[in-house]
Design a protein around this motif. Structure first.
Motif, PDB file in Angstrom:
ATOM      1  N   ASN A 169      19.728  39.427  32.210  1.00  0.00           N
ATOM      2  CA  ASN A 169      20.656  39.278  31.614  1.00  0.00           C
ATOM      3  C   ASN A 169      21.822  38.663  32.247  1.00  0.00           C
ATOM      4  O   ASN A 169      22.775  39.700  33.231  1.00  0.00           O
ATOM      5  CB  ASN A 169      21.484  40.535  31.169  1.00  0.00           C
ATOM      6  N   TYR A 174      28.731  41.502  29.345  1.00  0.00           N
ATOM      7  CA  TYR A 174      28.157  41.851  27.742  1.00  0.00           C
ATOM      8  C   TYR A 174      26.451  42.594  28.536  1.00  0.00           C
ATOM      9  O   TYR A 174      26.069  42.037  29.156  1.00  0.00           O
ATOM     10  CB  TYR A 174      27.741  40.511  27.488  1.00  0.00           C
ATOM     11  N   VAL A 223      22.867  44.575  26.743  1.00  0.00           N
ATOM     12  CA  VAL A 223      21.735  44.304  25.702  1.00  0.00           C
ATOM     13  C   VAL A 223      21.195  45.887  25.551  1.00  0.00           C
ATOM     14  O   VAL A 223      20.593  45.727  26.481  1.00  0.00           O
ATOM     15  CB  VAL A 223      21.426  42.879  25.787  1.00  0.00           C
ATOM     16  N   TRP A 264      23.799  42.681  20.884  1.00  0.00           N
ATOM     17  CA  TRP A 264      25.085  43.058  22.535  1.00  0.00           C
ATOM     18  C   TRP A 264      26.391  43.497  22.013  1.00  0.00           C
ATOM     19  O   TRP A 264      26.672  43.744  21.017  1.00  0.00           O
ATOM     20  CB  TRP A 264      25.489  40.919  22.552  1.00  0.00           C
TER      21      TRP A 264
END
Length: 313
Positions: free
Chosen positions: A133, A138, A140, A191
């Motif tokens: 990532n 963010y 997820v 997300w």
């Protein structure tokens, strides 16, 4: 004749100007001064003239307003109306690319590594792929499965922290043949943007907590001089952070150089700050060589419930 004219001129110059009787008026009561009397007389004498001047002023003012109004309406009809029609037409068109907005503000997609399959035991296979990532703010949660010629694996879920990597695995799949044509299928991705009011710098937040040290690695193959029937992977893992965890989950990826040759998921209970644990793992994979153990944390570090509070034994 000249003498007569000269005489009349002398009389005129010497004559006194007739006096105004109002100038000599004195109010005996003292309540009506002479200045107010003069002002009243002047107003009465000029009342019509004042009215005519005021009326002329308002007529001129109204005429100017009318001319300005006519000019504005004429300009709108010639120029403004056409511009308004163009603007109304543009309202029905999407001038901003939704794809551009998505690229600017949405999370970047995951980087998925190559799918690897290893025999973990006779008739059982482990599927593995590493996901990264690259987003700094963010996290997820995803659901996935592996495909292969003739079948698919069960579904699994994984949570990947910002700027982190995660092992996507399905372990111990029973098969009578080695799976070919393997592929990772992402079924769902959720997300979530980390709240900057709570965690202004998620990457720094995570780096303070993902601080695990691996040392004293040793690999003993099966049937070596010790007589062991299984491969043995041994290493020490230290929690070098200042945070303690009720349960610390890890994926241990066995590597021979850069090649993945096996994997295992482990859980360390009450893994406190500064603790050093000795980990010993067994592998039934035949004819493998393990040169290092890559340990990938699988802890939801944004969940306060995973931490052991200070002072709690």
């Amino acid at each position: 004749m000249f003498s007569v004219f000269y005489f009349e001129l002398i009389i005129m110059l010497g004559a006194k100007k007739p006096s105004n009787k109002l100038d000599k008026y004195i109010d005996p009561t003292g309540e009506f001064p002479n200045s107010e009397l003069k002002a009243g007389v002047w107003y009465v004498r000029n009342k019509k003239r004042i009215h005519d001047i005021g009326l002329a002023f308002f007529i001129i003012f109204d005429a100017v307003l009318a001319l300005v109004n006519i000019y504005i309406w004429a300009e709108y009809l010639v120029v403004g109306y056409a511009a308004d029609e163009r603007n109304r037409a543009l309202l029905t068109k999407n001038l901003v690319s939704s794809a551009l907005i998505h690229n600017l503000y949405a999370a970047e997609p995951l980087a998925i590594g190559q799918v690897t399959v290893v025999a973990s035991a006779p008739g059982k296979y482990d599927f593995f792929a590493e996901a990264r990532n690259g987003n700094s703010d963010y996290k997820v949660e995803l659901e996935y499965q592996f495909l292969y010629n003739g079948g698919i694996t069960d579904r699994r879920k994984a949570l990947i922290m910002p700027g982190s990597r995660m092992a996507l695995t399905v372990l111990g799949v029973p098969l009578t043949y080695f799976p070919q044509g393997t592929e990772l299928r992402i079924l769902r991705t959720d997300w979530s943007k980390v709240d900057p009011h709570q965690i202004p710098d998620p990457v720094a937040f995570l780096s303070e907590r993902i601080n695990f040290k691996i040392d004293n690695f040793n690999f003993s193959p099966a049937f070596d001089s010790s007589g062991a029937l299984t491969n043995t992977i041994v290493f020490d893992i230290t929690n070098a952070s200042i945070y303690s965890y009720w349960q610390a989950d890890f994926f241990v990826v066995y590597k021979n150089g850069s090649a993945v040759v096996g994997m295992k998921k482990i859980t360390l209970d009450k893994f406190r700050a500064g603790d050093k644990r000795n980990v010993e793992l067994k592998s039934l994979t035949e004819n493998i060589l393990v040169t290092e153990a890559d340990v990938i944390p699988a802890i939801d570090l944004f969940d306060r419930e995973v931490y052991i509070p200070v002072g709690v034994k």
